[in-house]
Scaffold this motif. Structure first.
Motif, mmCIF file in Angstrom:
data_model
loop_
_atom_site.group_PDB
_atom_site.id
_atom_site.type_symbol
_atom_site.label_atom_id
_atom_site.label_comp_id
_atom_site.label_asym_id
_atom_site.label_seq_id
_atom_site.Cartn_x
_atom_site.Cartn_y
_atom_site.Cartn_z
ATOM 1 N N MET A 34 -59.054 4.973 -29.932
ATOM 2 C CA MET A 34 -58.322 4.350 -31.043
ATOM 3 C C MET A 34 -58.992 4.597 -32.392
ATOM 4 N N VAL A 35 -60.313 4.558 -32.439
ATOM 5 C CA VAL A 35 -61.030 4.756 -33.704
ATOM 6 C C VAL A 35 -60.827 6.188 -34.180
ATOM 7 N N SER A 36 -61.005 7.124 -33.286
ATOM 8 C CA SER A 36 -60.808 8.524 -33.620
ATOM 9 C C SER A 36 -59.365 8.776 -34.065
ATOM 10 N N ALA A 37 -58.418 8.182 -33.371
ATOM 11 C CA ALA A 37 -57.007 8.358 -33.725
ATOM 12 C C ALA A 37 -56.701 7.767 -35.099
ATOM 13 N N ALA A 38 -57.284 6.605 -35.395
ATOM 14 C CA ALA A 38 -57.066 5.982 -36.703
ATOM 15 C C ALA A 38 -57.626 6.879 -37.814
ATOM 16 N N LEU A 39 -58.825 7.405 -37.611
ATOM 17 C CA LEU A 39 -59.413 8.298 -38.613
ATOM 18 C C LEU A 39 -58.598 9.583 -38.735
ATOM 19 N N GLY A 40 -58.210 10.135 -37.604
ATOM 20 C CA GLY A 40 -57.455 11.386 -37.596
ATOM 21 C C GLY A 40 -56.064 11.281 -38.185
ATOM 22 N N SER A 41 -55.543 10.071 -38.287
ATOM 23 C CA SER A 41 -54.200 9.889 -38.851
ATOM 24 C C SER A 41 -54.189 9.979 -40.371
ATOM 25 N N VAL A 42 -55.374 9.991 -40.985
ATOM 26 C CA VAL A 42 -55.486 10.016 -42.444
ATOM 27 C C VAL A 42 -55.496 11.471 -42.923
ATOM 28 N N PRO A 43 -54.631 11.812 -43.881
ATOM 29 C CA PRO A 43 -54.677 13.166 -44.437
ATOM 30 C C PRO A 43 -56.068 13.467 -44.994
ATOM 31 N N GLY A 44 -56.573 14.635 -44.691
ATOM 32 C CA GLY A 44 -57.905 15.021 -45.150
ATOM 33 C C GLY A 44 -59.010 14.702 -44.162
ATOM 34 N N ALA A 45 -58.675 14.081 -43.046
ATOM 35 C CA ALA A 45 -59.696 13.719 -42.055
ATOM 36 C C ALA A 45 -60.447 14.932 -41.529
ATOM 37 N N SER A 46 -59.793 16.069 -41.487
ATOM 38 C CA SER A 46 -60.445 17.266 -40.936
ATOM 39 C C SER A 46 -61.672 17.676 -41.735
ATOM 40 N N ALA A 47 -61.793 17.198 -42.961
ATOM 41 C CA ALA A 47 -62.971 17.514 -43.771
ATOM 42 C C ALA A 47 -64.218 16.790 -43.281
ATOM 43 N N VAL A 48 -64.045 15.672 -42.552
ATOM 44 C CA VAL A 48 -65.202 14.866 -42.175
ATOM 45 C C VAL A 48 -65.268 14.499 -40.693
ATOM 46 N N LEU A 49 -64.157 14.479 -39.989
ATOM 47 C CA LEU A 49 -64.154 14.057 -38.587
ATOM 48 C C LEU A 49 -64.526 15.240 -37.695
ATOM 49 N N GLN A 50 -65.725 15.159 -37.106
ATOM 50 C CA GLN A 50 -66.218 16.233 -36.254
ATOM 51 C C GLN A 50 -65.549 16.228 -34.878
ATOM 52 N N GLY A 51 -65.395 15.035 -34.304
ATOM 53 C CA GLY A 51 -64.840 14.917 -32.968
ATOM 54 C C GLY A 51 -65.177 13.567 -32.384
ATOM 55 N N GLY A 52 -64.736 13.370 -31.155
ATOM 56 C CA GLY A 52 -64.991 12.098 -30.502
ATOM 57 C C GLY A 52 -65.010 12.249 -28.998
ATOM 58 N N ALA A 53 -65.647 11.295 -28.353
ATOM 59 C CA ALA A 53 -65.720 11.268 -26.895
ATOM 60 C C ALA A 53 -65.255 9.906 -26.411
ATOM 61 N N VAL A 54 -64.304 9.920 -25.486
ATOM 62 C CA VAL A 54 -63.918 8.691 -24.793
ATOM 63 C C VAL A 54 -64.757 8.658 -23.531
ATOM 64 N N THR A 55 -65.670 7.691 -23.481
ATOM 65 C CA THR A 55 -66.635 7.612 -22.382
ATOM 66 C C THR A 55 -66.445 6.285 -21.661
ATOM 67 N N TYR A 56 -65.337 6.182 -20.975
ATOM 68 C CA TYR A 56 -64.977 4.941 -20.300
ATOM 69 C C TYR A 56 -65.906 4.641 -19.127
ATOM 70 N N GLN A 57 -66.244 5.658 -18.375
ATOM 71 C CA GLN A 57 -67.102 5.483 -17.197
ATOM 72 C C GLN A 57 -68.569 5.595 -17.575
ATOM 73 N N ASN A 58 -69.390 4.768 -16.944
ATOM 74 C CA ASN A 58 -70.824 4.747 -17.257
ATOM 75 C C ASN A 58 -71.490 6.103 -17.068
ATOM 76 N N GLN A 59 -71.136 6.819 -16.007
ATOM 77 C CA GLN A 59 -71.779 8.111 -15.744
ATOM 78 C C GLN A 59 -71.484 9.103 -16.860
ATOM 79 N N ILE A 60 -70.315 8.999 -17.480
ATOM 80 C CA ILE A 60 -69.967 9.875 -18.604
ATOM 81 C C ILE A 60 -70.808 9.505 -19.825
ATOM 82 N N LYS A 61 -71.032 8.211 -20.021
ATOM 83 C CA LYS A 61 -71.919 7.777 -21.119
ATOM 84 C C LYS A 61 -73.299 8.410 -20.949
ATOM 85 N N VAL A 62 -73.785 8.431 -19.721
ATOM 86 C CA VAL A 62 -75.095 8.998 -19.411
ATOM 87 C C VAL A 62 -75.070 10.520 -19.584
ATOM 88 N N ASP A 63 -74.097 11.189 -18.939
ATOM 89 C CA ASP A 63 -74.064 12.653 -18.906
ATOM 90 C C ASP A 63 -73.745 13.280 -20.255
#
Length: 170
Positions: A34-63
């Motif tokens: 949701m945070v990434s989507a909110a930022l990405g919905s703003v015109p000009g976001a591509s100048a500053v938004l590098q990317g995002g990770a949805v890390t719902y599972q603990n092992q993904i947070k670790v890996d």
């Protein structure tokens, strides 16, 4: 005449980050993008938004983000240290100036002993990492919306502090 820029916290974050020449990355658990989507919905976001990770599972947070597995095992994912490590991991993985993270218990049941509505939001920068804890009321979607808003607001506050610091150094 300047183009119209959408109002709201996401637009303000994009405006501030652009003005400060800072990039942003996200690491989200309970907000699931949701945070990434909110930022990405703003015109000009591509100048500053590098990317995002949805890390719902603990092992993904670790890996992916490098969260300490022993810490998650001891405290669960709804924890200030986990939020800190997620934000710092987002900065590193996406080579960003700022990393923002969300982790919490959206419900309907408590998560690893943490009450529904418990949320941790962190923002990491070269100056350090800020972590805030919240306890939001409401149903699952309400908690997630509040968490997203809290992440955008904290990110905005960190950007304002950085902008003020840059002005004092000029």
């Amino acid at each position: 005449m300047e183009p119209l820029v959408p109002a709201g916290p996401a637009a303000e974050v994009i405006r501030q980050a652009t003005a400060c020449h800072l990039t942003i990355a996200t690491a989200e658990s309970l907000t699931a993008g949701m945070v990434s989507a909110a930022l990405g919905s703003v015109p000009g976001a591509s100048a500053v938004l590098q990317g995002g990770a949805v890390t719902y599972q603990n092992q993904i947070k670790v890996d992916i983000l490098g969260v300490d597995p022993a810490g998650i095992a001891a405290t669960g994912a709804v924890d200030a240290v986990v939020a800190r490590q997620m934000a710092e991991g987002a900065r590193r993985v996406f080579d960003a100036d700022l990393g923002v993270s969300t982790t919490g218990a959206a419900g309907p049941e408590p998560h690893a002993g943490k009450a529904v509505g418990t949320v941790f939001v962190a923002v990491a920068s070269a100056a350090g990492t800020t972590v805030n804890e919240y306890l939001f009321d409401g149903d699952r979607e309400s908690v997630r919306r509040h968490a997203c808003a809290a992440a955008l607001n904290l990110l905005g506050a960190v950007l304002r502090d950085q902008a003020a610091g840059n002005k004092s150094q000029d």
